[in-house]
Structures are given as structure tokens and as C-alpha cells.
Design a protein around this motif. Structure first.
Motif, PDB file in Angstrom:
ATOM      1  N   MET A 150     -13.519-123.057 -76.203  1.00 20.20           N
ATOM      2  CA  MET A 150     -12.527-121.978 -76.263  1.00 20.20           C
ATOM      3  C   MET A 150     -13.150-120.656 -75.813  1.00 20.20           C
ATOM      4  O   MET A 150     -12.570-119.915 -75.017  1.00 20.20           O
ATOM      5  CB  MET A 150     -11.966-121.840 -77.680  1.00 20.20           C
ATOM      6  N   ARG A 151     -14.356-120.368 -76.303  1.00 15.66           N
ATOM      7  CA  ARG A 151     -15.034-119.116 -75.937  1.00 15.66           C
ATOM      8  C   ARG A 151     -15.343-119.072 -74.444  1.00 15.66           C
ATOM      9  O   ARG A 151     -15.106-118.071 -73.782  1.00 15.66           O
ATOM     10  CB  ARG A 151     -16.323-118.980 -76.762  1.00 15.66           C
ATOM     11  N   LEU A 197     -15.100-113.580 -76.778  1.00 17.82           N
ATOM     12  CA  LEU A 197     -14.872-113.957 -78.168  1.00 17.82           C
ATOM     13  C   LEU A 197     -16.210-113.998 -78.901  1.00 17.82           C
ATOM     14  O   LEU A 197     -17.238-114.335 -78.314  1.00 17.82           O
ATOM     15  CB  LEU A 197     -14.210-115.329 -78.255  1.00 17.82           C
ATOM     16  N   LYS A 230      -6.841-111.162 -86.377  1.00 22.98           N
ATOM     17  CA  LYS A 230      -6.702-112.152 -85.315  1.00 22.98           C
ATOM     18  C   LYS A 230      -6.052-113.429 -85.819  1.00 22.98           C
ATOM     19  O   LYS A 230      -5.426-114.132 -85.068  1.00 22.98           O
ATOM     20  CB  LYS A 230      -8.052-112.442 -84.657  1.00 22.98           C
ATOM     21  N   SER A 287      -7.876-114.591 -79.266  1.00 25.84           N
ATOM     22  CA  SER A 287      -7.976-115.583 -78.199  1.00 25.84           C
ATOM     23  C   SER A 287      -6.579-115.989 -77.748  1.00 25.84           C
ATOM     24  O   SER A 287      -5.732-116.320 -78.573  1.00 25.84           O
ATOM     25  CB  SER A 287      -8.725-116.818 -78.686  1.00 25.84           C
ATOM     26  N   VAL A 290     -12.225-118.540 -71.768  1.00 26.29           N
ATOM     27  CA  VAL A 290     -11.628-117.224 -71.529  1.00 26.29           C
ATOM     28  C   VAL A 290     -12.637-116.218 -70.973  1.00 26.29           C
ATOM     29  O   VAL A 290     -12.253-115.143 -70.533  1.00 26.29           O
ATOM     30  CB  VAL A 290     -10.969-116.668 -72.812  1.00 26.29           C
TER      31      VAL A 290
END
Length: 199
Positions: free
Chosen positions: A150-151, A161, A63, A186, A154
Motif C-alpha cells: 500500500m505504501r 505514507l 485518517k 491513503s 502511492v
């Protein structure tokens, strides 16, 4: 004639101070040059080690490679309306006003984010409302908040994530199992803060 020896004595003193100034300037230039050279040499070593580490980590963490931009196109920024939320401090009433901007590579994904914006804002508000002022005032707290945002940004789109903090707290056997699982990339490169006020 008495003036002539006095003039001769004055000349070496003036010349001696000039020599001293020249010597001090030369020493200063050498010290600064050595400092700059040492800085550049030390700066190159960690960069080389980081590149070697990236080569070794490439098979284990795909990733990291996939998250890098593949083209020369500039990233797309998706600014969110500022968040104002009461914090989870129990002793006093505290609140935070935080501006968030999401950085993504693909403009099409930026449009998808806008379509899910109510759910994304709700998730981010839930994350913020569980934070305390002391957590948000440290650099580590802000970095953890960025990972949480961020997690949660999405998640409404069905992208799950891994929570890095939960992995660190897990036992060693569980940690190995999580690393073997396929890593989810991500689509958000970074979470940027445009303002950050805690009162």
C-alpha cells in the motif's frame, strides 16, 4: 393374569426412557440457548467498546475516519498482473508468485493508478524481492507485506505514507513527534491477494 403384571412393569420402563429422553432434550436446548445468549452478549460488548474506542481515537487519528467510504458506491478494484519474484532466502533459491488487487473508493484515482502502473509494479517488485519465504508464510508477514505494498503503490504519485513498523521500533520521544505530524490519508483502502504461492 401373570401376563398383566409383566405388561404393567414394561410400561413404566418405556415411559421412564421417554421421560429421560425428554429431560435430556430439554437440558440440551437450555445449554445451547445459554451458549447462544452468552455468545451474543459477549459479541456485543467488544463491539460497543470498539465504538467507544473509535470515538476516543477520532481526534487523535483522523485518517481512520477519512479512510471510510462516504457514499454507498461500491469500491473500485484495480487488479495488477501477477508478480513472480526470487525471494531473499540465502540458503536456497525460493520464489513467490503473488497476485495483488488494490481496492480504492474513487474510480478517478483508479485511472491515475493505471497511469503510474510501471512505477508501482517496480516498487512492489522491490518490496517482494527483499522478503524471505519465512516472512511471507506467516499471517503477520502477509499483513506487513500488504502495508508495504500500500505504501509503495502511492509513492510514485507523491503520497508518502508513514511506515507503521518503523514507528513501533522508534524511541518513545520520536514516536510522539510522528503522531503529532499530520496524518496522510491513503487513497487505497486495502491490498487484496488473489493468489499467493511461495516455493
Amino acid at each position: 393374569m401373570a401376563n398383566a403384571p409383566a405388561a404393567e412393569e414394561a410400561a413404566p420402563k418405556g415411559g421412564g426412557s421417554k421421560k429421560l429422553i425428554i429431560i435430556l432434550a430439554a437440558v440440551l436446548v437450555l445449554v445451547l440457548g445459554g451458549g447462544v445468549a452468552a455468545f451474543l452478549l459477549l459479541k456485543k460488548k467488544p463491539a460497543a467498546e470498539g465504538e467507544e474506542g473509535a470515538e476516543h481515537a477520532e481526534p487523535a487519528a483522523p485518517k481512520a475516519v477519512a479512510a471510510k467510504p462516504k457514499s454507498d458506491k461500491p469500491p473500485t478494484f484495480v487488479p495488477l498482473d501477477p508478480f513472480t519474484v526470487n525471494l531473499a532466502d540465502k540458503d536456497v533459491d525460493r520464489f513467490a508468485q503473488i497476485g495483488v488487487t488494490l481496492e480504492v473508493d474513487d474510480p478517478k484515482f483508479a485511472e491515475q493508478l493505471k497511469a503510474y502502473m510501471p512505477a508501482i509494479r517496480s516498487n512492489i517488485l522491490m518490496v517482494l524481492s527483499h522478503k524471505t519465504a519465512t516472512e511471507l508464510l506467516t499471517r503477520e508477514g502477509k499483513e506487513k507485506l500488504a502495508r508495504d505494498i500500500m505504501r509503495e503503490s502511492v509513492r510514485p504519485m507523491g503520497i508518502e505514507l508513514d511506515d507503521e513498523d518503523e514507528e513501533e521500533e522508534a524511541d518513545a520521544p520520536k514516536k510522539k513527534k510522528k503522531k503529532r505530524r499530520a496524518a496522510v490519508v491513503s487513497p487505497i483502502n486495502q491490498v487484496l491477494f488473489s493468489n499467493f504461492i511461495v516455493q
